[in-house]
Design a protein around this motif. Structure first.
Motif, mmCIF file in Angstrom:
data_model
loop_
_atom_site.group_PDB
_atom_site.id
_atom_site.type_symbol
_atom_site.label_atom_id
_atom_site.label_comp_id
_atom_site.label_asym_id
_atom_site.label_seq_id
_atom_site.Cartn_x
_atom_site.Cartn_y
_atom_site.Cartn_z
ATOM 1 N N THR A 168 -9.098 -10.140 14.259
ATOM 2 C CA THR A 168 -8.902 -9.447 15.535
ATOM 3 C C THR A 168 -8.162 -8.143 15.284
ATOM 4 O O THR A 168 -7.801 -7.810 14.153
ATOM 5 C CB THR A 168 -8.071 -10.319 16.491
ATOM 6 N N ARG A 169 -7.900 -7.414 16.352
ATOM 7 C CA ARG A 169 -7.188 -6.141 16.212
ATOM 8 C C ARG A 169 -5.760 -6.326 15.705
ATOM 9 O O ARG A 169 -5.112 -5.349 15.304
ATOM 10 C CB ARG A 169 -7.167 -5.399 17.554
ATOM 11 N N TRP A 171 -5.110 -7.358 12.969
ATOM 12 C CA TRP A 171 -5.143 -7.190 11.519
ATOM 13 C C TRP A 171 -4.339 -5.969 11.065
ATOM 14 O O TRP A 171 -3.938 -5.880 9.920
ATOM 15 C CB TRP A 171 -6.579 -7.138 11.012
ATOM 16 N N GLY A 172 -4.088 -5.038 11.959
ATOM 17 C CA GLY A 172 -3.333 -3.849 11.580
ATOM 18 C C GLY A 172 -1.837 -4.071 11.483
ATOM 19 O O GLY A 172 -1.098 -3.166 11.068
ATOM 20 N N SER A 173 -1.367 -5.269 11.842
ATOM 21 C CA SER A 173 0.071 -5.515 11.879
ATOM 22 C C SER A 173 0.657 -5.960 10.546
ATOM 23 O O SER A 173 1.870 -5.934 10.364
ATOM 24 C CB SER A 173 0.387 -6.579 12.935
ATOM 25 N N THR A 185 -10.097 -5.910 3.397
ATOM 26 C CA THR A 185 -11.254 -5.563 4.226
ATOM 27 C C THR A 185 -12.532 -5.537 3.396
ATOM 28 O O THR A 185 -13.596 -5.977 3.853
ATOM 29 C CB THR A 185 -11.041 -4.200 4.899
ATOM 30 N N SER A 197 -13.791 -9.041 12.540
ATOM 31 C CA SER A 197 -14.480 -10.146 13.202
ATOM 32 C C SER A 197 -13.987 -11.433 12.564
ATOM 33 O O SER A 197 -13.495 -11.436 11.430
ATOM 34 C CB SER A 197 -15.996 -10.034 13.048
ATOM 35 N N THR A 325 -10.783 2.285 7.526
ATOM 36 C CA THR A 325 -11.428 3.023 8.610
ATOM 37 C C THR A 325 -12.869 3.359 8.269
ATOM 38 O O THR A 325 -13.775 3.235 9.110
ATOM 39 C CB THR A 325 -10.648 4.309 8.914
ATOM 40 N N VAL A 328 -14.976 0.161 8.512
ATOM 41 C CA VAL A 328 -15.214 -0.205 9.908
ATOM 42 C C VAL A 328 -16.354 0.629 10.474
ATOM 43 O O VAL A 328 -17.267 0.113 11.136
ATOM 44 C CB VAL A 328 -13.930 -0.016 10.747
#
Length: 485
Positions: A168-169, A171-173, A185, A197, A325, A328
């Motif tokens: 989920t979003r 993942w940036g944490s 990734t 995903s 990035t 993605v």
């Protein structure tokens, strides 16, 4: 009459055949191609005398970790798994790179400030990789082995938490550096799905875990065909036979048998035996969604790839996708049916650990580029352009090349329709409901079973789909109860 006929001699077809032949059933395997093995073949493509290429799979973390292959014992059958010092690498702009060494501590040192975060995520999973494999390679219908083990349950919970984070979003944490974020990734991109995903996260966590455990990401000496050869020898030793150049297009192509197991896509089973399927099942199998695609580029090099970061050259597998990035964007373009300007590429360099793959100074290089399903594009220049960005001068060592566009992948393996190497859509729901959301995803009609990557646990050279289906066939058709691995 045969007891069992298996259609397709990929790893799952052969694992099913071996499982059933070992309990005394008569087994015949039918293969459409001149050589058996499906996605686990190593062939001379005519690019350079004596240089052989893996036609599909090349690197095998799932093979050593699979419960089927652990019970089969690949080393005892003559398969030598060679483990690179670096499981996988992710080159980045500016000469940087993320490096996943087989050694976890060495990886942490390279990741700097993200070392502790990498350890917290993957260290406990690598320590109990067997529990991770139990969850990932099970039939998705029953509790995995070790479910009554507290340590195994804790590991499964950690895997689930990591799945929700990395899928989920959120993942940036976790990671602060481009190296760590891109490194994980790139592993998830094997799923060929939009990022992030849940399916990509599951792929990333499983494969990254195995990168720091057991045999890491090994390459069989001599190529993937060594695994097929071991399975074929064992099948023959137990009375089984393989018939090549025998495509199965209609029921008339099938000899009489009490059970049929199809290591094919669902559409093939419908085309051959649709008349024996219930209408609802026939419609569901026909509607099973395909996944995104890969195009293959086989290269012959006159020397090693001149990576800007020499440590990348220690890896048997390199994910050439740039930053998180960039990946993605590339995977999003493919999911939308477009060719990415800078596609995600997966590269395998078997000569890094297998000296037998180098012949008179020439060595193979294997590459996939992710493309929309059914693409007819020759991606050779796309792949070389991606390599050149991180390995300037690589074109100077290329002496031969051959592209197999996604639309032509099925020519050497009919299951890879449109270049779908995952056996169907790999979204999380379809990884469970493969091919249909039924209690027994393998049995399609009385005596008819599907045992391919289109059934749980999904894609990969692990043989578990074949084994799971064989156990059902043994019980349902022959009244034999085989132990759970």
């Amino acid at each position: 009459m045969n007891d069992v006929v298996v259609v397709g001699s990929g790893p799952n077809g052969l694992s099913a055949a071996v499982t059933l032949a070992r309990v005394g059933l008569s087994v015949t395997v039918l293969e459409a191609q001149p050589t058996p093995g499906g996605g686990a073949r190593t062939l001379d493509l005519g690019l350079a005398d004596g240089v052989v290429h893996d036609v599909c799979s090349a690197v095998h973390p799932m093979a050593w970790a699979s419960p089927f292959f652990r019970a089969f014992d690949l080393p005892a059958h003559g398969v030598e798994l060679l483990t690179p010092e670096v499981s996988y690498a992710q080159p980045l702009p500016g000469g940087r790179a993320g490096i996943a060494y087989r050694d976890l501590d060495r990886t942490l040192g390279r990741l700097g400030v993200d070392g502790p975060a990498w350890r917290r995520l993957l260290g406990p999973l690598a320590a109990r990789w067997d529990a991770v494999v139990g969850v990932a390679m099970g039939d998705k219908r029953s509790l995995p082995p070790g479910a009554d083990d507290v340590g195994g349950l804790v590991t499964a919970a950690r895997f689930g938490a990591g799945l929700l984070e990395q899928g989920t979003r959120a993942w940036g944490s976790r990671f602060r550096t481009a190296e760590a974020a891109a490194l994980l990734t790139g592993v998830g991109a094997h799923a060929i799905t939009p990022l992030p995903s849940l399916a990509a996260a599951g792929t990333a966590l499983l494969l990254a875990t195995l990168g720091h455990a057991g045999a890491g990401w090994p390459i069989p000496r001599g190529g993937s065909g060594a695994i097929t050869a071991a399975l074929l020898a064992d099948l023959a030793a137990h009375g089984g036979t393989v018939v090549t150049d025998h495509p199965v297009r209609t029921r008339a192509d099938l000899p009489p048998a009490r059970a049929y197991l199809f290591d094919t896509d669902p559409a093939t089973l419908v085309r051959v035996l649709g008349a024996v399927l219930r209408p609802a099942r026939r419609r569901a199998l026909t509607a099973f969604p395909r996944g995104n695609a890969a195009a293959k580029v086989d290269l012959v090099l006159s020397g090693p790839v001149p990576w800007t970061d020499p440590e990348v050259g220690l890896a048997g597998t390199v994910h050439v996708g740039g930053t998180r990035t960039e990946m993605v964007g590339a995977e999003g373009a493919v999911a939308a049916g477009r060719h990415a300007e800078t596609p995600m590429c997966l590269v395998s360099d078997p000569a890094v650990v297998d000296t037998t793959r180098e012949v008179r100074g020439l060595r193979p290089l294997w590459a996939y580029a992710h493309v929309p399903a059914g693409s007819t594009r020759d991606v050779t220049q796309d792949v070389l352009g991606r390599l050149e960005r991180f390995a300037p001068g690589v074109r100077d060592v290329v002496v031969a090349s051959r592209c197999t566009p996604a639309a032509e992948m099925a020519h050497h393996n009919p299951s890879l329709v449109g270049g779908d190497i995952a056996g169907g859509s790999p979204d999380l729901w379809r990884m469970i409901a493969r091919p249909t959301p039924t209690a027994n995803p393998y049995r399609q009609a009385g005596g008819v079973f599907l045992c391919s990557a289109s059934t749980p646990p999904g894609p990969g050279v692990h043989g578990m789909a074949g084994h799971h289906a064989a156990r059902r066939a043994a019980r349902d058709v022959f009244g034999l109860r085989l132990p759970t691995l």
